[in-house]
Design a protein around this motif. Structure first.
Motif, mmCIF file in Angstrom:
data_model
loop_
_atom_site.group_PDB
_atom_site.id
_atom_site.type_symbol
_atom_site.label_atom_id
_atom_site.label_comp_id
_atom_site.label_asym_id
_atom_site.label_seq_id
_atom_site.Cartn_x
_atom_site.Cartn_y
_atom_site.Cartn_z
ATOM 1 N N GLY A 155 0.796 -1.238 0.000
ATOM 2 C CA GLY A 155 0.000 0.000 0.000
ATOM 3 C C GLY A 155 0.819 1.275 0.000
ATOM 4 O O GLY A 155 0.258 2.369 0.108
ATOM 5 N N HIS A 156 2.155 1.153 -0.129
ATOM 6 C CA HIS A 156 2.970 2.378 -0.265
ATOM 7 C C HIS A 156 2.872 2.875 -1.707
ATOM 8 O O HIS A 156 2.772 2.065 -2.641
ATOM 9 N N ILE A 157 3.019 4.181 -1.859
ATOM 10 C CA ILE A 157 3.012 4.748 -3.208
ATOM 11 C C ILE A 157 4.255 4.262 -3.961
ATOM 12 O O ILE A 157 5.357 4.210 -3.392
ATOM 13 N N ASP A 158 4.081 3.899 -5.227
ATOM 14 C CA ASP A 158 5.216 3.568 -6.096
ATOM 15 C C ASP A 158 5.765 4.916 -6.594
ATOM 16 O O ASP A 158 5.252 5.506 -7.541
ATOM 17 N N TYR A 159 6.798 5.398 -5.903
ATOM 18 C CA TYR A 159 7.305 6.759 -6.170
ATOM 19 C C TYR A 159 7.760 6.929 -7.620
ATOM 20 O O TYR A 159 7.513 7.961 -8.239
ATOM 21 N N GLU A 160 8.418 5.894 -8.135
ATOM 22 C CA GLU A 160 8.948 5.996 -9.500
ATOM 23 C C GLU A 160 7.807 6.170 -10.498
ATOM 24 O O GLU A 160 7.854 7.028 -11.376
ATOM 25 N N HIS A 161 6.782 5.344 -10.315
ATOM 26 C CA HIS A 161 5.644 5.450 -11.228
ATOM 27 C C HIS A 161 4.958 6.810 -11.058
ATOM 28 O O HIS A 161 4.609 7.470 -12.032
ATOM 29 N N TYR A 162 4.805 7.214 -9.808
ATOM 30 C CA TYR A 162 4.144 8.499 -9.520
ATOM 31 C C TYR A 162 4.866 9.629 -10.257
ATOM 32 O O TYR A 162 4.254 10.420 -10.971
ATOM 33 N N ASP B 266 4.303 16.071 -15.229
ATOM 34 C CA ASP B 266 4.919 16.798 -16.342
ATOM 35 C C ASP B 266 4.604 18.294 -16.231
ATOM 36 O O ASP B 266 4.082 18.749 -15.204
ATOM 37 N N ASP B 267 4.891 19.029 -17.287
ATOM 38 C CA ASP B 267 4.707 20.492 -17.264
ATOM 39 C C ASP B 267 3.252 20.899 -17.061
ATOM 40 O O ASP B 267 2.964 22.045 -16.689
ATOM 41 N N ALA C 278 10.309 15.891 -4.886
ATOM 42 C CA ALA C 278 10.606 15.367 -6.229
ATOM 43 C C ALA C 278 9.591 15.883 -7.253
ATOM 44 O O ALA C 278 9.961 16.208 -8.390
ATOM 45 N N VAL C 279 8.330 15.987 -6.845
ATOM 46 C CA VAL C 279 7.304 16.526 -7.756
ATOM 47 C C VAL C 279 7.640 17.977 -8.086
ATOM 48 O O VAL C 279 7.633 18.397 -9.249
ATOM 49 N N LYS C 280 7.968 18.756 -7.058
ATOM 50 C CA LYS C 280 8.289 20.181 -7.256
ATOM 51 C C LYS C 280 9.533 20.349 -8.136
ATOM 52 O O LYS C 280 9.655 21.328 -8.861
ATOM 53 N N ALA C 281 10.461 19.383 -8.047
ATOM 54 C CA ALA C 281 11.677 19.482 -8.869
ATOM 55 C C ALA C 281 11.327 19.305 -10.348
ATOM 56 O O ALA C 281 11.973 19.879 -11.220
ATOM 57 N N ILE C 282 10.292 18.514 -10.619
ATOM 58 C CA ILE C 282 9.874 18.320 -12.023
ATOM 59 C C ILE C 282 9.044 19.511 -12.486
ATOM 60 O O ILE C 282 9.217 20.035 -13.576
ATOM 61 N N ASN C 283 8.116 19.941 -11.642
ATOM 62 C CA ASN C 283 7.255 21.079 -11.998
ATOM 63 C C ASN C 283 6.985 21.894 -10.730
ATOM 64 O O ASN C 283 6.159 21.516 -9.900
ATOM 65 N N SER C 284 7.663 23.011 -10.615
ATOM 66 C CA SER C 284 7.570 23.800 -9.385
ATOM 67 C C SER C 284 6.182 24.423 -9.210
ATOM 68 O O SER C 284 5.832 24.850 -8.109
ATOM 69 N N LYS C 285 5.394 24.443 -10.300
ATOM 70 C CA LYS C 285 4.059 25.058 -10.190
ATOM 71 C C LYS C 285 2.995 24.060 -9.726
ATOM 72 O O LYS C 285 1.878 24.449 -9.389
ATOM 73 N N THR C 286 3.326 22.788 -9.720
ATOM 74 C CA THR C 286 2.341 21.779 -9.294
ATOM 75 C C THR C 286 1.995 21.992 -7.818
ATOM 76 O O THR C 286 2.879 22.138 -6.976
ATOM 77 N N ILE C 287 0.695 21.996 -7.535
ATOM 78 C CA ILE C 287 0.245 22.095 -6.141
ATOM 79 C C ILE C 287 0.321 20.698 -5.540
ATOM 80 O O ILE C 287 -0.227 19.745 -6.112
#
Ligand code: PLP
Length: 381
Positions: free
Chosen positions: A123-130, A135-136, A162-171
């Protein structure tokens, strides 16, 4: 009959201290905090003190706390309020609580593509897949902190950054309902923009929750009215709930270090007990909340065992409090690949500060009595 309660992930006993406050603010200080006058000011002051206490406890600023009616509403406001009028995609995981999962899926009706990340067998998130889904055009990333069904604890700090590193605008929004008060939470350190909480999981009343909204996060209101809670959540405040919410979270946090070894011991005793009985499956064995154990026992249907135990005053849960009565109970367990022979027998046993060694002894005794009995009956059919 004495009750031995093990369904604390579903709801907890309200503290006497909280009940006193709730009574006091319903019968003595029942003033509407929005009206003029000295008495309302007293009520208002208590609410603001609670907001400050909660904020300090999770590393937020006072202005960043919005009181709501609970985890479900906090999740809805976070997901719908931050995506209103936006286009792009939103990420959710397959193991999210229904109040986050279905709310995010509903964004498809508004033209937002919903991408669903996988979870591992516990039940842990698959970080790689996530992260491969970000994306942008990702407007929102939803990630639960601790899983309410399996107890799996996710590394939100890693994932949010890690999400913010890909797209800093993602909430980035994390559902913290099962995690806050059980593991140390500092929202700034986690790197999330929004974080949801619920009072009834932490020994105050049902009907109170909170949402951390990082300063500067654009969020629309879902309910229009008098502009309460910074305009994000209009409606006359649930004063008794609000006043207890700060205490509920801060008391829980103050108890984490004391309770953790106790929960670890309780959890191990239950594991040892079911291991002795045999045919057990422990859902989450790595990175979990120590206060919860999800398991299944081969050949045993959960509702049959739950009902038998309840007749002796032993109350345990099935997969999740909210979905126990619906056909959707199996979404998470189906996704994580639980074998068919276990899936109808999932039991969720969760502890609180009120759980005693005697409760554990009785639970283990009853499991050792009923499980072989049930298996014998099934064999005889
Ligand atoms: N999120 C999680 C992870 C939960 O476990 C729950 C309740 O079980 C909720 C949200 C909903 O919270 P509430 O019952 O306060 O609406």
């Amino acid at each position: 009959m004495n009750i031995h309660y093990f369904n604390n992930c579903a709801s907890t006993r309200v503290d006497d201290e909280m009940m006193e406050i709730i009574n006091q603010y319903n019968t003595q200080y029942y003033y509407n905090p929005g009206t003029l006058g000295g008495n309302s000011a007293v009520v208002n002051k208590q609410m603001q003190d609670s907001r400050l206490l909660l904020a300090n406890t999770i590393g937020a600023d006072k202005q960043e706390i919005v009181f709501t009616s609970g985890g479900t509403e906090s999740n809805n406001i976070a997901i719908l309020g931050t995506t209103k009028g936006k286009k792009g995609n939103a990420i959710i995981t397959m193991c999210e609580h229904s109040s986050a999962y279905y709310t995010t899926l509903s964004l498809e009706d508004k033209g937002i593509e919903v991408r669903i990340a996988k979870c591992d067998g516990e039940g842990h998130i698959d970080y790689e897949h996530y992260l491969s889904l970000v994306d942008d055009n990702t407007v929102l990333a939803v990630m639960m902190h601790a899983n309410n069904e399996t107890g799996a604890l996710n590394d939100i700090k890693y994932l949010a950054h890690a999400v913010k590193a890909i797209n800093s605008k993602t909430i980035v929004f994390s559902d913290g309902v099962q995690a806050v008060g059980k593991v140390a939470v500092n929202v700034k350190n986690l790197g999330v923009d929004l974080y949801s909480m619920s009072g009834h999981k932490l020994h105050t009343t049902k009907g109170i929750g909170a949402l951390y909204v990082k300063k500067g996060t654009k969020i629309s209101s879902l309910v229009y009215g008098g502009g309460h809670e910074g305009g994000i959540r209009s409606g006359t405040e649930f004063v008794p709930g609000i006043i207890t919410m700060g205490k509920a979270v801060s008391n829980a946090v103050a108890n984490i270090d004391r309770l953790e070894p106790i929960y670890v011991s309780y959890r191990q005793q239950v594991i040892d007990c079911v291991h002795c009985i045999g045919g057990e499956y422990i859902t989450c064995k790595t990175n979990y909340l120590p206060c919860v154990i999800s398991l299944a026992l081969e050949g045993i249907k959960s509702e049959v065992l739950v009902n038998m135990l309840e007749m002796d005053g032993v109350m345990i849960g099935t997969s999740s409090g909210c979905s126990a009565k619906t056909s959707k109970a199996g979404r998470v367990y189906t996704h994580i690949g639980m074998a068919d022979k276990y899936i109808t027998g999932v039991l969720r046993i969760s502890f609180s500060k009120f759980t005693t060694q005697q409760d554990i002894d009785i639970l283990c005794q009853k499991l050792a009595q009923y499980v072989p009995q049930l298996r014998q009956t099934i064999k005889g059919k």
